[in-house]
Design a protein around this motif. Structure first.
Motif, PDB file in Angstrom:
ATOM      1  N   VAL A 162     -13.434  16.744   8.508  1.00  0.00           N
ATOM      2  CA  VAL A 162     -12.384  17.699   8.859  1.00  0.00           C
ATOM      3  C   VAL A 162     -11.630  18.064   7.585  1.00  0.00           C
ATOM      4  O   VAL A 162     -11.350  17.194   6.746  1.00  0.00           O
ATOM      5  CB  VAL A 162     -11.407  17.098   9.901  1.00  0.00           C
ATOM      6  N   TYR A 163     -11.322  19.337   7.433  1.00  0.00           N
ATOM      7  CA  TYR A 163     -10.476  19.757   6.309  1.00  0.00           C
ATOM      8  C   TYR A 163      -9.699  21.002   6.697  1.00  0.00           C
ATOM      9  O   TYR A 163      -9.946  21.608   7.747  1.00  0.00           O
ATOM     10  CB  TYR A 163     -11.293  19.964   5.033  1.00  0.00           C
TER      11      TYR A 163
ATOM     12  N   GLU B 187      -9.291  22.927  10.209  1.00  0.00           N
ATOM     13  CA  GLU B 187      -7.973  22.996  10.843  1.00  0.00           C
ATOM     14  C   GLU B 187      -7.088  24.052  10.178  1.00  0.00           C
ATOM     15  O   GLU B 187      -7.227  24.335   8.984  1.00  0.00           O
ATOM     16  CB  GLU B 187      -7.262  21.645  10.758  1.00  0.00           C
TER      17      GLU B 187
ATOM     18  N   THR C 251      -1.890  20.867   9.376  1.00  0.00           N
ATOM     19  CA  THR C 251      -2.167  19.488   8.998  1.00  0.00           C
ATOM     20  C   THR C 251      -2.373  18.604  10.231  1.00  0.00           C
ATOM     21  O   THR C 251      -1.467  18.475  11.061  1.00  0.00           O
ATOM     22  CB  THR C 251      -1.017  18.925   8.148  1.00  0.00           C
TER      23      THR C 251
ATOM     24  N   TYR D 119      -2.352  15.396  10.742  1.00  0.00           N
ATOM     25  CA  TYR D 119      -2.010  14.001  10.443  1.00  0.00           C
ATOM     26  C   TYR D 119      -1.949  13.157  11.713  1.00  0.00           C
ATOM     27  O   TYR D 119      -2.491  12.044  11.759  1.00  0.00           O
ATOM     28  CB  TYR D 119      -0.678  13.934   9.692  1.00  0.00           C
TER      29      TYR D 119
ATOM     30  N   PHE E  92      -5.298  12.205  12.954  1.00  0.00           N
ATOM     31  CA  PHE E  92      -5.934  11.179  12.128  1.00  0.00           C
ATOM     32  C   PHE E  92      -5.401   9.798  12.492  1.00  0.00           C
ATOM     33  O   PHE E  92      -6.169   8.848  12.679  1.00  0.00           O
ATOM     34  CB  PHE E  92      -5.706  11.474  10.644  1.00  0.00           C
TER      35      PHE E  92
ATOM     36  N   ILE F 145     -10.183  11.526  13.914  1.00  0.00           N
ATOM     37  CA  ILE F 145     -10.865  12.158  12.786  1.00  0.00           C
ATOM     38  C   ILE F 145     -11.581  11.090  11.961  1.00  0.00           C
ATOM     39  O   ILE F 145     -10.941  10.185  11.428  1.00  0.00           O
ATOM     40  CB  ILE F 145      -9.869  12.923  11.892  1.00  0.00           C
TER      41      ILE F 145
ATOM     42  N   TRP G 164     -11.208  12.847   6.783  1.00  0.00           N
ATOM     43  CA  TRP G 164     -10.302  13.976   6.572  1.00  0.00           C
ATOM     44  C   TRP G 164     -10.141  14.178   5.072  1.00  0.00           C
ATOM     45  O   TRP G 164      -9.747  13.262   4.360  1.00  0.00           O
ATOM     46  CB  TRP G 164      -8.957  13.671   7.232  1.00  0.00           C
TER      47      TRP G 164
ATOM     48  N   SER H 106      -7.969  15.502   2.437  1.00  0.00           N
ATOM     49  CA  SER H 106      -6.568  15.907   2.365  1.00  0.00           C
ATOM     50  C   SER H 106      -5.938  15.309   1.111  1.00  0.00           C
ATOM     51  O   SER H 106      -6.641  14.983   0.152  1.00  0.00           O
ATOM     52  CB  SER H 106      -5.829  15.457   3.636  1.00  0.00           C
TER      53      SER H 106
END
Length: 360
Positions: free
Chosen positions: A178-179, A226, A229, A231, A234, A239, A242, A244
């Motif tokens: 995921v990014y 995404e 964010t 977060y 996660f 997730i 990720w 990030s």
């Protein structure tokens, strides 16, 4: 990434911290730099510094406030938390009667502030140690900490932890990655440059990065892209991998309960450090107090406080406490991001990524 949204500028005062009679302040401690006590004498006459956009929950600003107030008990500090873009707008609107003394933002906004002529030159302690791309040559902005692109890996969901960009292309990571969208998010833009460097590109050649994203998506390894964010997702365990900022993973690991389930990996081939900067406001009401504040956060003491909040100091060679240093190990493969050059490439990144990743 620090949100870049417009919001009302509401100043908040830091509650007065009670200083015991025998507490050590700058008056009875060795100077952190030459002239510190003289500057404090001048700052006391002003009595306050107004710090724009230094929200206390971000980058350990609350601890910076407390340490500053303890060392300089006769200088109050107030702040607001309005976002990088809104900070520049606020400075511009108040240019005839500035309210702020200092302004903090993602470094790209510092260039906007310079264009609008709302910031002034000041070179704090350790200024000359910064990489050239982390400072304005005249001191109209300078980097105080950075955020580094990393892989945040949930080891409950991922059997083998990936250590580099090439690893993410392996079949075992199908549906794991995921990014954030580079077209609409700052962290996505920064990540696109990190991936490009990892694939062998540079600021003048973005093709390797686009090829990399094409391969990553073609392999089916991207779970989703995404727009904001993720977060909370996660931390909830939704997730596997990720891409990030490093500090998101360290916060999840050490502050928000994920513990050893998280591994934070700076990719072995290359990554980038995104600069967050600060400026002295032009014609600010409390210039001596402002310079005292700016100097403090650039000393080894101030830089170490940032590191306690899981962001990397901007000043090379700062000595950190062993427990803090263990969380932020050396990463020589990380390159300082030239945000001016990155901004000039945004349209190319947007179009190239969309074609490579989405076929648009």
């Amino acid at each position: 990434m620090k949100r870049l949204i417009l919001a009302a500028a509401v100043l908040i005062s830091i509650p007065t911290i009670s200083i015991p009679a025998l507490a050590q302040t700058v008056t009875d401690l060795p100077e952190l730099y030459g002239g510190e006590k003289t500057l404090y004498d001048a700052a006391q006459k002003e009595g306050i510094v107004v710090s724009f956009d230094t929200g206390p929950t971000w980058a350990n600003w609350a601890a910076e406030f407390a340490a500053f107030k303890k060392r300089y008990p006769n200088v109050e500090i107030t702040y607001n938390d309005i976002g990088s873009g809104a900070t520049v707008v606020a400075l511009d609107k108040a240019r005839n009667r500035p309210q702020a003394d200092t302004a903090y933002y993602f470094a790209a906004s510092a260039y906007d502030a310079i264009k609008k002529d709302v910031v002034a030159p000041f070179k704090p302690v350790n200024f000359e140690k910064l990489p050239d791309v982390f400072r304005d040559p005249d001191g109209k902005w300078f980097t105080i900490h950075t955020l580094t692109i990393a892989f945040l890996v949930n080891k409950k969901l991922v059997k083998n932890v990936p250590h580099g960009w090439a690893d993410l292309l392996k079949p075992e990571y199908k549906g794991d990655v995921v990014y954030l969208d580079p077209r609409s998010t700052g962290v996505g833009q920064v990540m696109s440059f990190a991936a490009n460097f990892g694939a062998g590109g540079d600021m003048n050649n973005l093709a390797p990065g686009f090829d990399y994203f094409a391969k990553l998506h073609k392999a089916g390894n991207v779970l989703r892209v995404e727009g904001t964010t993720p977060y909370a997702k996660f931390v909830k365990g939704e997730i596997p991998i990720w891409i990030s900022y490093e500090n998101d993973g360290l916060k999840a690991k050490y502050a928000d309960g994920m513990g050893d389930d998280v591994e934070v990996v700076i990719p072995s081939e290359a990554s980038v450090a995104a600069p967050y900067g600060i400026s002295l406001v032009k014609n600010d009401p409390n210039p001596n107090a402002a310079k005292l504040w700016l100097n403090f956060i650039m000393t080894d003491m101030g830089q170490g406080i940032f590191a306690q909040g899981y962001v990397r100091p901007s000043v090379p060679g700062v000595q950190l406490a062993p427990d803090v240093a263990a969380k932020l190990p050396p990463a020589p493969q990380v390159k300082p991001l030239d945000v001016a050059a990155a901004a000039a490439k945004k349209a190319e990144v947007d179009a190239g990524w969309a074609k490579a990743a989405l076929g648009q």
